[in-house]
Design an enzyme around this catalytic site. Structure first.
Site, PDB file in Angstrom:
ATOM      1  CE  LYS A 165      67.074 -66.329  77.338  1.00 26.38           C
ATOM      2  NZ  LYS A 165      67.743 -67.284  78.214  1.00 26.38           N
ATOM      3  CB  CYS A 166      59.536 -64.974  73.018  1.00 30.00           C
ATOM      4  SG  CYS A 166      57.849 -65.300  72.490  1.00 30.00           S
ATOM      5  N   GLY A 167      59.680 -66.386  70.147  1.00 30.34           N
ATOM      6  CA  GLY A 167      59.434 -66.216  68.721  1.00 30.34           C
ATOM      7  C   GLY A 167      58.816 -64.873  68.379  1.00 30.34           C
TER       8      GLY A 167
END
Length: 159
Positions: free
Chosen positions: A35-37
């Site tokens: 769930k990271c950029g």
């Protein structure tokens, strides 16, 4: 410990995997988060894997939840997410810590071999380490480094 092949890591099913099983192969070892950029880097990592796996390249993904809790609690959710959204076929291992007193010994070793800018600690998800076919850490890449930028070093060192 003298090289990456001296370590054992945990598979998602809880069994142990000796990294000596990868001896003789170049590796990219990366701490990941779903769930990271930077999560879209899974696509670029998979493209490198598809292109160079037949020449021995292995990519080893280690989910980590130390940076803003950007990983699923359940490892099955992590692996499903990676496969469904990015077609990941390279190995994803059990969730680990990469910094602090509970850091996995593999990542402690990687950080000692190749320090980052200003410190050895990993600053964020998707820090990548390139390991040669003898188990030596030869490069460290920042989370912002697109996987396609690693290809030049792969060719230089191994292909």
């Amino acid at each position: 410990m003298t090289n990456v092949y001296d370590f054992t890591v945990k598979l998602t099913n809880g069994h142990q995997k000796e990294l000596s099983d990868y001896e003789g192969k170049p590796l990219i070892i990366v701490n990941t988060a779903s769930k990271c950029g930077f999560t879209p880097q899974f696509k670029g990592l998979q493209e490198l894997y598809d292109k160079y796996q037949d020449r021995g390249l292995e990519i080893l993904g280690f989910p980590c939840d130390q940076f803003n809790n950007q990983e699923f609690d359940n490892i099955e959710d992590t692996t499903a997410f990676c496969q469904l959204n990015y077609g990941v076929k390279f190995p994803i291992f059990a969730k680990i810590d990469v910094n602090g007193e509970n850091a996995h010994p593999l990542f402690t070793f990687l950080k000692e071999q190749k320090k980052g800018i200003l410190s050895k600690n990993i600053k964020w998800n998707f820090t990548k380490f390139l390991v040669d076919s003898k188990g030596n850490v030869v490069e460290r890449y920042a989370p912002t480094t697109d996987p396609s930028k690693i290809e030049e070093d792969l060719i230089k060192y191994f292909m």
